[in-house]
Write a protein that holds these residues in place. Structure first.
Motif, PDB file in Angstrom:
ATOM      1  N   PHE A 254      -4.760  90.522  38.137  1.00  0.00           N
ATOM      2  CA  PHE A 254      -6.126  90.328  37.780  1.00  0.00           C
ATOM      3  C   PHE A 254      -6.905  90.316  38.737  1.00  0.00           C
ATOM      4  N   GLN A 258     -10.229  93.188  39.245  1.00  0.00           N
ATOM      5  CA  GLN A 258     -11.480  92.960  39.344  1.00  0.00           C
ATOM      6  C   GLN A 258     -11.999  93.228  40.994  1.00  0.00           C
ATOM      7  N   THR A 287     -12.839  82.330  36.736  1.00  0.00           N
ATOM      8  CA  THR A 287     -12.683  81.999  35.270  1.00  0.00           C
ATOM      9  C   THR A 287     -11.257  82.260  34.789  1.00  0.00           C
ATOM     10  N   TRP A 288     -10.588  83.544  35.025  1.00  0.00           N
ATOM     11  CA  TRP A 288      -9.299  83.809  34.614  1.00  0.00           C
ATOM     12  C   TRP A 288      -8.223  82.817  35.396  1.00  0.00           C
ATOM     13  N   ASP A 291      -8.389  79.592  33.236  1.00  0.00           N
ATOM     14  CA  ASP A 291      -7.739  79.593  32.106  1.00  0.00           C
ATOM     15  C   ASP A 291      -6.386  79.952  32.011  1.00  0.00           C
ATOM     16  N   ASN A 292      -5.605  80.346  33.160  1.00  0.00           N
ATOM     17  CA  ASN A 292      -4.311  80.809  33.294  1.00  0.00           C
ATOM     18  C   ASN A 292      -3.378  80.251  34.281  1.00  0.00           C
TER      19      ASN A 292
END
Length: 316
Positions: A254, A258, A287-288, A291-292
């Motif tokens: 990810f 980005q 943010t990712w 959340d993960n």
């Protein structure tokens, strides 16, 4: 009653490509303090008090706290120099999680020694203090290394020399790089994370490690951000340690998507870090990860810059 309070920032050990010899201090861009601090006050007899978000994770008993060990070590060092021992009490604010890969033990050690030295009228120079810090850090991790204590103390990005003086050198860094640090909430023992590494590496790996270090340092001094980022890969520890970090590969993928410049394990983990040259990318990665990658309520993340101030005295 005289009081001295010192703050020591969190740090990224290794910075991926520099196993045991590179480190970087962190300063969240929101202005919060990401690190531990130690207060010292004059007192008739030694006492240690502790508070902070992660204080309850520390070993029970004053004698088992690393700050107490720093106090005893410093007192012995004063005696060896023929100087008067301190009569003090100490307080540790434990804001960093233990076994996080953010230089938690180093932050406590550095803040303690810095405050002790300041309170004593600065009898020891920087290299002498760093040697003390490394010695105490070695008692926690099982081996003496400076990739957390040096950046936390000196600030900036530091290169360890392997010498008694200077112990570490401050390297240039890029002011427009954002460093996203995310702690998953799990705990990884530094000693355990070292034990899973091979005792020997092949010639090709050693040559790659040396080449990357040389290119990286040269790129920092020449201000070549693209070249510096291109060699920020870990050929020593990451392939072995990432098995201890759930969702590591997905997090890297990810970050790369980005436009992340680099992604790696902070120290022994489980904290990971990503580097980006624009705030929007850094915030998207954060943010990712929130959340993960975060696994429980202990986890957290920060978008940071390099903390160039290092350890400093702060007001009560």
């Amino acid at each position: 009653m005289a009081t001295t309070k010192a703050y020591a920032p969190a740090s990224i050990g290794n910075v991926s490509l520099g196993f045991d010899i590179l480190g970087a201090a962190l300063a969240p861009i929101d202005g919060c303090l990401l690190g531990d601090w130690v207060s010292i006050s004059d007192a008739e007899e030694f006492q240690l008090s502790v508070d902070g978000r992660f204080a309850d994770r520390l070993p029970a008993g004053t004698e088992n706290n690393i700050v107490t060990r720093c106090y005893n070590f410093f007192q012995d060092a004063l005696a060896k120099e023929g100087k008067t021992k301190l009569s003090i009490s100490m307080h540790l604010h434990k804001a960093l999680p233990i076994g996080s890969g953010l230089g938690s033990s180093a932050s406590s050690i550095v803040a303690a020694f810095y405050a002790l030295n300041e309170h004593a009228g600065s009898p020891f120079d920087k290299d002498s203090l760093l040697l003390m810090m490394g010695e105490l850090e070695g008692q926690i991790s099982g081996s003496i290394h400076y990739d957390n204590v040096a950046p936390s103390y000196l600030g900036g990005m530091t290169l360890m020399t392997g010498q008694a003086s200077p112990v570490a050198l401050i390297l240039p860094s890029f002011d427009d790089w954002y460093w996203v640090a995310c702690y998953s909430g799990l705990s990884v023992s530094t000693a355990a994370a070292r034990s899973i590494l091979p005792q020997h590496f092949d010639m090709a790996t050693c040559l790659t490690f040396g080449r990357q270090m040389g290119v990286f340092v040269d790129a920092l001094y020449r201000g070549d951000k693209t070249l510096a980022a291109s060699v920020m890969t870990d050929v020593i520890a990451e392939q072995h340690r990432k098995s201890l970090l759930p969702h590591f590969d997905e997090a890297r993928d990810f970050a790369n998507a980005q436009n992340g410049l680099a992604f790696g394990i902070s120290g022994s983990g489980p904290t990971v870090f990503a580097v980006a040259d624009d705030l929007a990318s850094a915030q998207a990665i954060q943010t990712w990860l929130n959340d993960n990658y975060i696994q429980n309520e202990d986890g957290f993340s920060h978008v940071c810059k390099i903390d160039k101030a290092g350890t400093r005295v702060v007001s009560e």
